[in-house]
Design an enzyme around this catalytic site. Sequence first.
Site, PDB file in Angstrom:
ATOM      1  N   GLY A 264       0.810  -1.217   0.000  1.00 24.67           N
ATOM      2  CA  GLY A 264       0.000   0.000   0.000  1.00 24.67           C
ATOM      3  C   GLY A 264       0.838   1.258   0.000  1.00 24.67           C
ATOM      4  O   GLY A 264       0.398   2.304   0.494  1.00 24.67           O
ATOM      5  N   ILE A 265       2.015   1.207  -0.571  1.00 23.66           N
ATOM      6  CA  ILE A 265       2.930   2.358  -0.530  1.00 23.66           C
ATOM      7  C   ILE A 265       2.405   3.541  -1.322  1.00 23.66           C
ATOM      8  O   ILE A 265       2.775   4.687  -1.061  1.00 23.66           O
ATOM      9  CB  ILE A 265       4.330   1.946  -1.029  1.00 23.66           C
ATOM     10  CG1 ILE A 265       5.357   3.023  -0.656  1.00 23.66           C
ATOM     11  CG2 ILE A 265       4.325   1.656  -2.536  1.00 23.66           C
ATOM     12  CD1 ILE A 265       6.795   2.609  -0.893  1.00 23.66           C
ATOM     13  N   THR A 266       1.525   3.311  -2.308  1.00 21.80           N
ATOM     14  CA  THR A 266       1.007   4.421  -3.107  1.00 21.80           C
ATOM     15  C   THR A 266      -0.158   5.145  -2.438  1.00 21.80           C
ATOM     16  O   THR A 266      -0.635   6.156  -2.953  1.00 21.80           O
ATOM     17  CB  THR A 266       0.554   3.937  -4.499  1.00 21.80           C
ATOM     18  OG1 THR A 266      -0.464   2.949  -4.336  1.00 21.80           O
ATOM     19  CG2 THR A 266       1.713   3.339  -5.273  1.00 21.80           C
TER      20      THR A 266
ATOM     21  N   ASP B 143       0.695  -8.593  -5.557  1.00 22.10           N
ATOM     22  CA  ASP B 143      -0.732  -8.493  -5.277  1.00 22.10           C
ATOM     23  C   ASP B 143      -1.046  -9.361  -4.063  1.00 22.10           C
ATOM     24  O   ASP B 143      -0.503 -10.469  -3.925  1.00 22.10           O
ATOM     25  CB  ASP B 143      -1.551  -8.952  -6.487  1.00 22.10           C
ATOM     26  CG  ASP B 143      -2.991  -8.500  -6.415  1.00 22.10           C
ATOM     27  OD1 ASP B 143      -3.732  -9.040  -5.564  1.00 22.10           O
ATOM     28  OD2 ASP B 143      -3.384  -7.617  -7.196  1.00 22.10           O
TER      29      ASP B 143
ATOM     30  N   LEU C  74      -0.056  -2.107   4.866  1.00 23.39           N
ATOM     31  CA  LEU C  74      -1.047  -1.035   4.803  1.00 23.39           C
ATOM     32  C   LEU C  74      -2.075  -1.251   3.697  1.00 23.39           C
ATOM     33  O   LEU C  74      -3.115  -0.578   3.688  1.00 23.39           O
ATOM     34  CB  LEU C  74      -0.347   0.317   4.565  1.00 23.39           C
ATOM     35  CG  LEU C  74       0.849   0.655   5.457  1.00 23.39           C
ATOM     36  CD1 LEU C  74       1.371   2.056   5.121  1.00 23.39           C
ATOM     37  CD2 LEU C  74       0.486   0.557   6.926  1.00 23.39           C
TER      38      LEU C  74
ATOM     39  N   SER D  38      -8.047  -1.047  12.128  1.00 22.32           N
ATOM     40  CA  SER D  38      -8.896   0.136  11.991  1.00 22.32           C
ATOM     41  C   SER D  38      -9.864   0.295  13.153  1.00 22.32           C
ATOM     42  O   SER D  38     -10.380  -0.695  13.691  1.00 22.32           O
ATOM     43  CB  SER D  38      -9.694   0.029  10.682  1.00 22.32           C
ATOM     44  OG  SER D  38     -10.709   1.008  10.627  1.00 22.32           O
TER      45      SER D  38
ATOM     46  N   GLU E 162     -12.763   1.157  12.815  1.00 19.96           N
ATOM     47  CA  GLU E 162     -14.060   0.662  12.357  1.00 19.96           C
ATOM     48  C   GLU E 162     -14.377  -0.705  12.953  1.00 19.96           C
ATOM     49  O   GLU E 162     -15.535  -1.103  13.024  1.00 19.96           O
ATOM     50  CB  GLU E 162     -14.099   0.594  10.832  1.00 19.96           C
ATOM     51  CG  GLU E 162     -14.117   1.940  10.136  1.00 19.96           C
ATOM     52  CD  GLU E 162     -15.459   2.658  10.253  1.00 19.96           C
ATOM     53  OE1 GLU E 162     -16.488   1.974  10.385  1.00 19.96           O
ATOM     54  OE2 GLU E 162     -15.461   3.905  10.211  1.00 19.96           O
TER      55      GLU E 162
ATOM     56  N   TYR F 271     -15.995  -4.031   5.392  1.00 20.94           N
ATOM     57  CA  TYR F 271     -14.625  -3.572   5.593  1.00 20.94           C
ATOM     58  C   TYR F 271     -14.179  -3.805   7.037  1.00 20.94           C
ATOM     59  O   TYR F 271     -13.079  -4.323   7.291  1.00 20.94           O
ATOM     60  CB  TYR F 271     -14.510  -2.088   5.253  1.00 20.94           C
ATOM     61  CG  TYR F 271     -13.229  -1.451   5.741  1.00 20.94           C
ATOM     62  CD1 TYR F 271     -12.018  -1.698   5.103  1.00 20.94           C
ATOM     63  CD2 TYR F 271     -13.228  -0.593   6.846  1.00 20.94           C
ATOM     64  CE1 TYR F 271     -10.837  -1.118   5.552  1.00 20.94           C
ATOM     65  CE2 TYR F 271     -12.053  -0.009   7.298  1.00 20.94           C
ATOM     66  CZ  TYR F 271     -10.858  -0.272   6.654  1.00 20.94           C
ATOM     67  OH  TYR F 271      -9.699   0.297   7.107  1.00 20.94           O
TER      68      TYR F 271
END
Length: 337
Positions: A10-12, A65, A87, A132, A134, A155
């Site tokens: 998730g670096i982007t 992926d 991440l 999270s 959430e 999620y």
Amino acid sequence: MTSKTALITGITGQDGSYLAELLLSKGYTVHGVIRRSSGSGLGRIAHLVGDERDEEVRMRLHHGDLSDGARLIALLDRVVPSEIYHLAAQSDVHVSFEQPEYTGAITALGTTRLLEALRITGLPARYYQASSSEMFGATPPPQAEGSPLQPRSPYAVAKAYGYWMARNYRESYALHTVNGIMFNHESPRRGEAFVTRKIARAAARIACGQQRFLDLGNLEARRDWGYAPEYVEAMWRMLQRDRADDYVVATGTSYSVRDFVTFCFEHVGLDWERHVRIDDRYVRPADVAELVGDASKAQRVLGWKPEVFAPELARIMTDAELEAAGRGKGPLPEERE
């Protein structure tokens, strides 16, 4: 400065980009996992990417992926990270109701694949799991590390699965896995579909005459909003501890969506009630009324505490949107009505 090597999934994303900057500033070599796509998708980290043919470059990107466990094993064998920051996720709560199966496959099972890759390779890497707030869902605030998990969205359910898997691998295989239970954290790099960025962007665009209305769902939902660059500092601090543990990261304050709207629109001198419309399409099937974190453990053990709270955060984000829209910083007296 350090010679450690970190791998970031998730670096982007928002957090990945800030974390990469932080680790590079500390002397790390950083490896990021990105998905193959027709576009570059490197907007948030483009300024960090150098020529990978240069042996001195300290940030490198690899295609991978979370649906491909074999590729994750190969990446760990190749990179040999000392720290792993997981991440990556399908992180849009609203989208998770529309795509629950995909959310589970990536956010939940993707975590299992990465943990299993770490177990199989036998690397002594320290692992950070992005959990999270959430997950707490219907649990009354304030929520701390020991609060019950009552997730209210696909999620949140997927994140709860990943949380328990990280703990299971710590307890079953003695892996150094840490859960960072992050409450909402925002910045100008937040995705445009997320409510805080949507509000800040609309306020700036309306003030600049580029937009007339903003459509939102539940204005009464209350959240604990912090500043993303501060939160990645907490992630890093967690992995510097010799004892793996779980931590809530939050500001301990509660503001409604209505409050955030007010902060952004007042900053540009507008009456938000003249521009905001309620649209049932943005109302979730099951919403969470209030999330407020108790980060006293993180403050006590990690020495971490927040400096930026929702009112200032709204100004930071709105100013960034004003700049993007071609106007200077607010407030803008000529727009007042």
